[in-house]
Write a protein that holds these residues in place. Structure first.
Motif, PDB file in Angstrom:
ATOM      1  N   GLN A  13       0.832  -1.199   0.000  1.00 52.78           N
ATOM      2  CA  GLN A  13       0.000   0.000   0.000  1.00 52.78           C
ATOM      3  C   GLN A  13       0.868   1.250   0.000  1.00 52.78           C
ATOM      4  O   GLN A  13       2.018   1.222   0.454  1.00 52.78           O
ATOM      5  CB  GLN A  13      -0.898  -0.007   1.238  1.00 52.78           C
ATOM      6  N   PRO A  14       0.327   2.352  -0.491  1.00 52.08           N
ATOM      7  CA  PRO A  14       1.069   3.624  -0.419  1.00 52.08           C
ATOM      8  C   PRO A  14       1.514   3.902   1.015  1.00 52.08           C
ATOM      9  O   PRO A  14       0.754   3.691   1.966  1.00 52.08           O
ATOM     10  CB  PRO A  14       0.053   4.653  -0.907  1.00 52.08           C
ATOM     11  N   LYS A  86       5.203   5.155  -3.101  1.00 43.66           N
ATOM     12  CA  LYS A  86       4.137   5.890  -3.784  1.00 43.66           C
ATOM     13  C   LYS A  86       3.670   5.085  -4.994  1.00 43.66           C
ATOM     14  O   LYS A  86       4.443   4.277  -5.541  1.00 43.66           O
ATOM     15  CB  LYS A  86       4.669   7.242  -4.264  1.00 43.66           C
ATOM     16  N   PRO A  87       2.461   5.323  -5.456  1.00 47.75           N
ATOM     17  CA  PRO A  87       1.994   4.601  -6.656  1.00 47.75           C
ATOM     18  C   PRO A  87       2.927   4.773  -7.843  1.00 47.75           C
ATOM     19  O   PRO A  87       3.082   3.842  -8.641  1.00 47.75           O
ATOM     20  CB  PRO A  87       0.619   5.238  -6.915  1.00 47.75           C
ATOM     21  N   GLU A  88       3.562   5.915  -7.948  1.00 50.40           N
ATOM     22  CA  GLU A  88       4.475   6.139  -9.081  1.00 50.40           C
ATOM     23  C   GLU A  88       5.782   5.360  -8.972  1.00 50.40           C
ATOM     24  O   GLU A  88       6.593   5.372  -9.902  1.00 50.40           O
ATOM     25  CB  GLU A  88       4.776   7.634  -9.250  1.00 50.40           C
ATOM     26  N   ASP A  89       5.992   4.663  -7.856  1.00 48.95           N
ATOM     27  CA  ASP A  89       7.148   3.771  -7.743  1.00 48.95           C
ATOM     28  C   ASP A  89       6.870   2.403  -8.356  1.00 48.95           C
ATOM     29  O   ASP A  89       7.768   1.563  -8.449  1.00 48.95           O
ATOM     30  CB  ASP A  89       7.525   3.575  -6.271  1.00 48.95           C
ATOM     31  N   THR A  90       5.639   2.178  -8.783  1.00 43.93           N
ATOM     32  CA  THR A  90       5.283   0.904  -9.411  1.00 43.93           C
ATOM     33  C   THR A  90       6.107   0.680 -10.670  1.00 43.93           C
ATOM     34  O   THR A  90       6.134   1.524 -11.571  1.00 43.93           O
ATOM     35  CB  THR A  90       3.789   0.880  -9.748  1.00 43.93           C
ATOM     36  N   THR A 112       4.574  -3.238  -6.935  1.00 41.29           N
ATOM     37  CA  THR A 112       3.293  -2.604  -7.215  1.00 41.29           C
ATOM     38  C   THR A 112       2.828  -1.879  -5.956  1.00 41.29           C
ATOM     39  O   THR A 112       2.702  -2.503  -4.897  1.00 41.29           O
ATOM     40  CB  THR A 112       2.240  -3.620  -7.648  1.00 41.29           C
ATOM     41  N   VAL A 113       2.615  -0.582  -6.090  1.00 43.92           N
ATOM     42  CA  VAL A 113       2.161   0.229  -4.953  1.00 43.92           C
ATOM     43  C   VAL A 113       0.732   0.669  -5.247  1.00 43.92           C
ATOM     44  O   VAL A 113       0.492   1.470  -6.152  1.00 43.92           O
ATOM     45  CB  VAL A 113       3.070   1.447  -4.736  1.00 43.92           C
ATOM     46  N   SER A 114      -0.184   0.125  -4.491  1.00 42.31           N
ATOM     47  CA  SER A 114      -1.593   0.383  -4.763  1.00 42.31           C
ATOM     48  C   SER A 114      -2.419   0.111  -3.516  1.00 42.31           C
ATOM     49  O   SER A 114      -2.096  -0.772  -2.720  1.00 42.31           O
ATOM     50  CB  SER A 114      -2.078  -0.508  -5.905  1.00 42.31           C
ATOM     51  N   SER A 115      -3.494   0.877  -3.380  1.00 46.10           N
ATOM     52  CA  SER A 115      -4.404   0.639  -2.266  1.00 46.10           C
ATOM     53  C   SER A 115      -5.553  -0.270  -2.697  1.00 46.10           C
ATOM     54  O   SER A 115      -6.426  -0.591  -1.899  1.00 46.10           O
ATOM     55  CB  SER A 115      -4.948   1.970  -1.735  1.00 46.10           C
TER      56      SER A 115
END
Length: 115
Positions: A13-14, A86-90, A112-115
């Protein structure tokens, strides 16, 4: 032939953390500066962090203060501690020498960084 094996990725998660590892074989690891790279879908592969053979490190502005690169020459391993994700680190994360001088890349490890 140099072999690079990355591991440690996953879904987070973020704000979470992950630690990536890369084991290098087939070369005298301790003499080479190393880097962690990433490639997001539809984007070019980019360098996010690198470390000299003596342990000095530098980072892309996008990860500075959040990521820490380290190496263990006794274990032929380079690691990337990633905090405050952060999501942009995906992306798929890879290790390699820096600059890239070996002809091969590992399979990478998906982050994968996601909630």
């Amino acid at each position: 032939q140099v072999q690079l094996v990355e591991s440690g990725g996953g879904l987070v998660q973020p704000g979470g953390s992950l630690r990536l590892s890369c084991v290098v074989s087939g070369t005298v690891f301790r003499i080479y500066p190393m880097g962690w790279y990433r490639q997001a879908p539809g984007k070019e592969r980019e360098l996010v962090a690198h470390i000299t053979n003596t342990g000095s490190s530098s980072y892309a502005d996008s990860v500075k203060g959040r990521f820490t690169i380290s190496r263990d020459n006794a274990k032929n391993t380079v690691s990337l501690q990633m905090n405050s994700l952060k999501p942009e680190d995906t992306a798929v994360y890879y290790c390699n020498s820096h600059p890239v001088i070996w002809g091969s890349w590992g399979q990478g490890t998906q982050v994968t960084v996601s909630s």
